[in-house]
Design an enzyme around this catalytic site. Structure first.
Site, PDB file in Angstrom:
ATOM      1  N   ASP A   1       0.951  -1.207   0.074  1.00 20.91           N
ATOM      2  CA  ASP A   1      -0.066   0.026  -0.068  1.00 20.91           C
ATOM      3  C   ASP A   1       1.022   1.439   0.173  1.00 20.91           C
ATOM      4  O   ASP A   1       0.580   2.431   0.402  1.00 20.91           O
ATOM      5  CB  ASP A   1      -0.871  -0.117   1.096  1.00 20.91           C
ATOM      6  CG  ASP A   1      -2.012  -1.267   1.207  1.00 20.91           C
ATOM      7  OD1 ASP A   1      -2.070  -1.701   0.114  1.00 20.91           O
ATOM      8  OD2 ASP A   1      -2.057  -1.515   2.492  1.00 20.91           O
TER       9      ASP A   1
ATOM     10  N   LYS B   1       1.826   2.271  -5.082  1.00 21.09           N
ATOM     11  CA  LYS B   1       2.480   1.527  -6.358  1.00 21.09           C
ATOM     12  C   LYS B   1       1.384   1.793  -7.434  1.00 21.09           C
ATOM     13  O   LYS B   1       1.911   2.068  -8.395  1.00 21.09           O
ATOM     14  CB  LYS B   1       2.693   0.045  -6.032  1.00 21.09           C
ATOM     15  CG  LYS B   1       3.656  -0.168  -5.027  1.00 21.09           C
ATOM     16  CD  LYS B   1       3.791  -1.743  -4.848  1.00 21.09           C
ATOM     17  CE  LYS B   1       2.358  -2.401  -4.365  1.00 21.09           C
ATOM     18  NZ  LYS B   1       1.960  -2.048  -2.899  1.00 21.09           N
TER      19      LYS B   1
ATOM     20  N   GLY C   1      -4.468  -4.264  -3.825  1.00 19.27           N
ATOM     21  CA  GLY C   1      -5.610  -3.466  -3.916  1.00 19.27           C
ATOM     22  C   GLY C   1      -4.517  -2.065  -4.456  1.00 19.27           C
ATOM     23  O   GLY C   1      -4.047  -1.344  -3.571  1.00 19.27           O
ATOM     24  N   HIS C   2      -4.878  -1.656  -5.684  1.00 17.98           N
ATOM     25  CA  HIS C   2      -3.878  -0.613  -6.031  1.00 17.98           C
ATOM     26  C   HIS C   2      -4.920   0.590  -6.706  1.00 17.98           C
ATOM     27  O   HIS C   2      -6.032   0.146  -7.344  1.00 17.98           O
ATOM     28  CB  HIS C   2      -3.096  -0.767  -7.219  1.00 17.98           C
ATOM     29  CG  HIS C   2      -2.132  -2.008  -7.201  1.00 17.98           C
ATOM     30  ND1 HIS C   2      -0.982  -2.280  -7.959  1.00 17.98           N
ATOM     31  CD2 HIS C   2      -1.680  -2.697  -5.735  1.00 17.98           C
ATOM     32  CE1 HIS C   2      -0.464  -3.457  -7.256  1.00 17.98           C
ATOM     33  NE2 HIS C   2      -0.657  -3.572  -6.002  1.00 17.98           N
TER      34      HIS C   2
ATOM     35  N   GLN D   1       1.960  -6.002  -3.093  1.00 17.87           N
ATOM     36  CA  GLN D   1       2.533  -6.060  -1.880  1.00 17.87           C
ATOM     37  C   GLN D   1       3.679  -5.293  -1.692  1.00 17.87           C
ATOM     38  O   GLN D   1       3.890  -4.267  -2.684  1.00 17.87           O
ATOM     39  CB  GLN D   1       2.684  -7.605  -1.535  1.00 17.87           C
ATOM     40  CG  GLN D   1       1.433  -8.371  -1.261  1.00 17.87           C
ATOM     41  CD  GLN D   1       0.847  -8.801  -2.477  1.00 17.87           C
ATOM     42  OE1 GLN D   1       1.534  -9.587  -3.474  1.00 17.87           O
ATOM     43  NE2 GLN D   1      -0.410  -8.593  -2.741  1.00 17.87           N
TER      44      GLN D   1
HETATM   45  P1  GDP Z   1      -0.827   0.574  -3.635  1.00 18.91           P
HETATM   46  O1  GDP Z   1      -1.349  -0.913  -2.944  1.00 18.91           O
HETATM   47  O2  GDP Z   1       0.640   0.381  -3.302  1.00 18.91           O
HETATM   48  O3  GDP Z   1      -0.903   0.744  -4.688  1.00 18.91           O
HETATM   49  O4  GDP Z   1      -1.185   1.608  -2.717  1.00 18.91           O
HETATM   50  P2  GDP Z   1      -3.139   1.698  -2.216  1.00 18.91           P
HETATM   51  O5  GDP Z   1      -3.698   2.089  -3.310  1.00 18.91           O
HETATM   52  O6  GDP Z   1      -3.475   0.547  -1.653  1.00 18.91           O
HETATM   53  O7  GDP Z   1      -2.770   2.764  -1.047  1.00 18.91           O
HETATM   54  C1  GDP Z   1      -2.423   4.011  -1.277  1.00 18.91           C
HETATM   55  C2  GDP Z   1      -3.389   5.152  -0.883  1.00 18.91           C
HETATM   56  O8  GDP Z   1      -3.062   6.255  -0.944  1.00 18.91           O
HETATM   57  C3  GDP Z   1      -4.535   5.167  -2.017  1.00 18.91           C
HETATM   58  O9  GDP Z   1      -5.778   5.675  -1.442  1.00 18.91           O
HETATM   59  C4  GDP Z   1      -3.907   6.245  -3.004  1.00 18.91           C
HETATM   60  O10 GDP Z   1      -4.972   6.992  -3.774  1.00 18.91           O
HETATM   61  C5  GDP Z   1      -3.420   7.299  -2.001  1.00 18.91           C
HETATM   62  N1  GDP Z   1      -2.508   8.132  -2.404  1.00 18.91           N
HETATM   63  C6  GDP Z   1      -1.431   7.677  -3.239  1.00 18.91           C
HETATM   64  N2  GDP Z   1      -0.394   8.653  -3.227  1.00 18.91           N
HETATM   65  C7  GDP Z   1      -1.010   9.596  -2.175  1.00 18.91           C
HETATM   66  C8  GDP Z   1      -0.488  10.728  -2.014  1.00 18.91           C
HETATM   67  O11 GDP Z   1       0.739  11.338  -2.269  1.00 18.91           O
HETATM   68  N3  GDP Z   1      -1.483  11.618  -1.161  1.00 18.91           N
HETATM   69  C9  GDP Z   1      -2.424  11.165  -0.664  1.00 18.91           C
HETATM   70  N4  GDP Z   1      -3.285  12.044   0.141  1.00 18.91           N
HETATM   71  N5  GDP Z   1      -3.009  10.012  -0.955  1.00 18.91           N
HETATM   72  C10 GDP Z   1      -2.092   9.166  -1.793  1.00 18.91           C
HETATM   73  P1  IMO Z   2      -0.842  -4.189  -2.221  1.00 18.73           P
HETATM   74  O1  IMO Z   2      -0.437  -4.710  -3.505  1.00 18.73           O
HETATM   75  C1  IMO Z   2      -0.956  -4.720   2.152  1.00 18.73           C
HETATM   76  C2  IMO Z   2      -1.027  -8.838   3.623  1.00 18.73           C
HETATM   77  C3  IMO Z   2      -2.214  -9.100   4.253  1.00 18.73           C
HETATM   78  C4  IMO Z   2      -1.515 -10.215   5.233  1.00 18.73           C
HETATM   79  C5  IMO Z   2      -0.392 -10.878   4.406  1.00 18.73           C
HETATM   80  C6  IMO Z   2      -0.745 -12.156   3.517  1.00 18.73           C
HETATM   81  O2  IMO Z   2      -2.123  -3.398  -2.152  1.00 18.73           O
HETATM   82  O3  IMO Z   2       0.072  -3.360  -1.660  1.00 18.73           O
HETATM   83  P2  IMO Z   2      -2.302 -12.766   1.582  1.00 18.73           P
HETATM   84  O4  IMO Z   2      -3.744 -12.760   1.467  1.00 18.73           O
HETATM   85  O5  IMO Z   2      -1.369 -12.116   0.544  1.00 18.73           O
HETATM   86  O6  IMO Z   2      -1.850 -14.237   2.007  1.00 18.73           O
HETATM   87  O7  IMO Z   2      -1.895 -11.973   2.994  1.00 18.73           O
HETATM   88  O8  IMO Z   2      -0.064  -9.979   3.350  1.00 18.73           O
HETATM   89  N1  IMO Z   2      -1.143  -8.075   1.893  1.00 18.73           N
HETATM   90  C7  IMO Z   2      -1.178  -6.851   2.114  1.00 18.73           C
HETATM   91  N2  IMO Z   2      -1.093  -5.638   2.669  1.00 18.73           N
HETATM   92  N3  IMO Z   2      -1.135  -4.310   0.877  1.00 18.73           N
HETATM   93  C8  IMO Z   2      -1.363  -5.599   0.001  1.00 18.73           C
HETATM   94  O9  IMO Z   2      -1.183  -5.454  -1.327  1.00 18.73           O
HETATM   95  C9  IMO Z   2      -1.299  -6.816   0.466  1.00 18.73           C
HETATM   96  N4  IMO Z   2      -1.642  -8.105   0.132  1.00 18.73           N
HETATM   97  C10 IMO Z   2      -1.204  -8.982   1.087  1.00 18.73           C
HETATM   98  O10 IMO Z   2      -2.766  -8.053   5.198  1.00 18.73           O
HETATM   99  O11 IMO Z   2      -0.847  -9.466   6.235  1.00 18.73           O
HETATM  100 MG    MG Z   3      -3.001  -1.508  -1.957  1.00 20.66          MG
END
Ligand code: GDP
Ligand code: IMO
Ligand code: MG
Length: 439
Positions: free
Chosen positions: A21, A24, A48-49, A229
């Site tokens: 999270d 990416k 979850g991106h 991840q």
């Molecule tokens: P990922 O799994 O690495 O793609 O990240 P996620 O999408 O799960 O979580 C990142 C969260 O931060 C998402 O809700 C994005 O929309 C948000 N986000 C990304 N960059 C920024 C930023 O610079 N500022 C803020 N406020 N939110 C951001």
């Molecule tokens: P993105 O791509 C954050 C965590 C789960 C758990 C561990 C194992 O959005 O960064 P799994 O279901 O993969 O066997 O769970 O990894 N986990 C993540 N945490 N972002 C993710 O993906 C994750 N995918 C798995 O919460 O701790």
């Molecule tokens: Mg994510």
């Protein structure tokens, strides 16, 4: 003798350096403006991106984030695929009037309903070593791959193979589920028919992705490898057992795609300006107080996949340093700097102390990390400002950033011995400051 061709910078890897999270999805979408192909090489719909553009929010679980820009997208062999989720995600994207250019690897593995069930049951059996998985069946599917009775996309699209192999797998898995739940019984024919249907729908997207990608890279196409991840959640080099089941680092790209290491370009390591984590596993810098709550609210730190509140803490450069080493990170992107507004002072963890000793390297094992006390450096925070103000700064660029942010990010880059590639001060595509045109 053949002339050598320089293909390195035609590709880039976007890799999370922490616990996932990191942002990416946003960075991949930004860079995809210049790319031809975006590839997922590991993981499944545990990811979850989030991509935000023109006030629309796209959430991807298995599809690469390049799909928003209607780029060619590849789900490569290192992934595990829940076909139902993939088809739903495609449908959702079409509802936004997006055309889909998908290539699905014939050697990616398939997630079945019994994998999801086992994910939940095995978690319960793990007691204190419960991982807090996303319960998407990721671990059990990779386990079957390693055990060599998993089914691949190739099997899914050939009903006779599907029937034969699924019969075998179903027999083994039902016995295992019945160990936990003696009365469990799910109709084999129903699963077979459902998956046969998915195979029919997905057939036209299926390719030998290693061949496809090597050809593309050799012909000069620009490729992004989108990690899922984060490095510390990686099965081999992460915080085992509190990890996912794939190599969620740059080392996973070659195995997960069939592209040799020499053709893979620089690694862009993505970090947040602080730490966040969903699931279990000790976080030395965790803030279980009002400061943590404030960062969680300002950064909207709730899981994209499961909606769980994310645990939040100070930035930990000591474990990230380990990730930088593993991945050979050249550039970093520092995300969510805006989410730290109004918090003063700020702290960054620069090392750990264990039994009165300052450690040389991150101790890897959860049992050891639990014994560690973080060593912090304190920084002056920056003030709260309205959204429009952040947008103005993004437009004007690095020079307009508050001095406190400049000091904070320069320290990070120096400590990690990396270059700052990008800074992010908002979720939208244009809330991005590029410092180095590396792609
Ligand atoms: P990922 O799994 O690495 O793609 O990240 P996620 O999408 O799960 O979580 C990142 C969260 O931060 C998402 O809700 C994005 O929309 C948000 N986000 C990304 N960059 C920024 C930023 O610079 N500022 C803020 N406020 N939110 C951001
Ligand atoms: P993105 O791509 C954050 C965590 C789960 C758990 C561990 C194992 O959005 O960064 P799994 O279901 O993969 O066997 O769970 O990894 N986990 C993540 N945490 N972002 C993710 O993906 C994750 N995918 C798995 O919460 O701790
Ligand atoms: Mg994510």
């Amino acid at each position: 003798m053949k002339k050598s061709t320089q293909t390195r910078n035609n590709s880039i890897a976007v890799i999370g350096l922490s616990f996932g999270d990191e942002g990416k999805g946003k960075i991949t979408d930004y860079l995809a403006q210049k790319a031809d192909i975006v590839v997922r090489f590991q993981g499944g719909n545990n990811a979850g991106h989030t991509v935000v553009h023109n006030e629309k929010k796209f959430k991807f679980h298995i599809m690469p984030s390049g799909a928003v820009l209607e780029k060619e997208i590849v789900i490569a062999n290192g992934c595990v695929v829940d076909p139902k989720v993939l088809l739903e995600e495609m449908e959702k994207l079409r509802s936004f009037n997006k055309s889909i250019h998908l290539k699905l690897s014939s050697t990616a593995h398939v997630i079945f309903p019994f994998h999801r069930i086992l994910d939940g049951l095995e978690e319960q059996a793990k007691t204190e070593y419960r991982v807090g998985t996303t319960k998407r069946g990721i671990g059990p599917t990779y386990a079957d791959k390693a055990a060599r009775y998993g089914l691949r996309i190739f099997d899914l699209i050939h009903p006779e193979l599907l029937k034969k192999k699924l019969t075998n797998l179903y027999r083994i898995k039902s016995k295992l589920i019945q160990y936990y739940e003696p009365d469990w019984n799910e109709d084999f024919e129903a699963i077979f028919e459902e998956y046969k249907g998915y195979g029919e729908k997905l057939k036209k997207y299926v390719v030998d992705s290693a061949y496809f990608l090597n050809k593309a890279i050799d012909s000069g196409k620009k490729i992004i490898f989108e990690g899922a991840q984060g490095t510390l959640l990686g099965i081999d080099h992460g915080f085992y057992p509190f990890v996912t089941s794939s190599n969620s680092n740059a080392l996973g790209i070659s195995c997960g795609t069939g592209i040799p290491p020499k053709k893979i370009g620089p690694v862009l390591g993505v970090i947040k300006a602080y730490t966040s984590r969903v699931g279990k596993g000790f976080v030395p810098t965790e803030l279980k107080n009002e400061v943590g709550d404030k960062i969680r609210e300002q950064g909207h730190e709730y899981g994209t996949t499961t909606g769980r509140p994310r645990r939040v803490g100070w930035l930990d450069l000591f474990n990230i340093k380990y990730s930088v080493m593993i991945n050979g990170v050249k550039y970093i992107a520092i995300m969510l700097l805006d989410a730290l507004e109004g918090i003063n002072p700020l702290q960054i963890c620069i090392g750990y102390e264990m039994e009165g000793r300052v450690l040389e390297s991150w101790p890897i094992h959860p049992e050891k990390v639990k014994e560690c006390i973080p060593i912090y450096k304190t920084f002056k925070g920056w003030e709260t400002r309205p959204r429009e103000e952040w947008q103005r700064i993004a437009k004007e660029g690095y020079e307009s950033l508050p001095e406190e942010i400049k000091k904070y990010v320069s320290f990070i880059a120096d400590e990690l011995n990396t270059k700052i590639g990008m800074l992010s001060i908002g979720p939208e595509r244009d809330s991005t400051i590029v410092l180095d045109e590396f792609f």
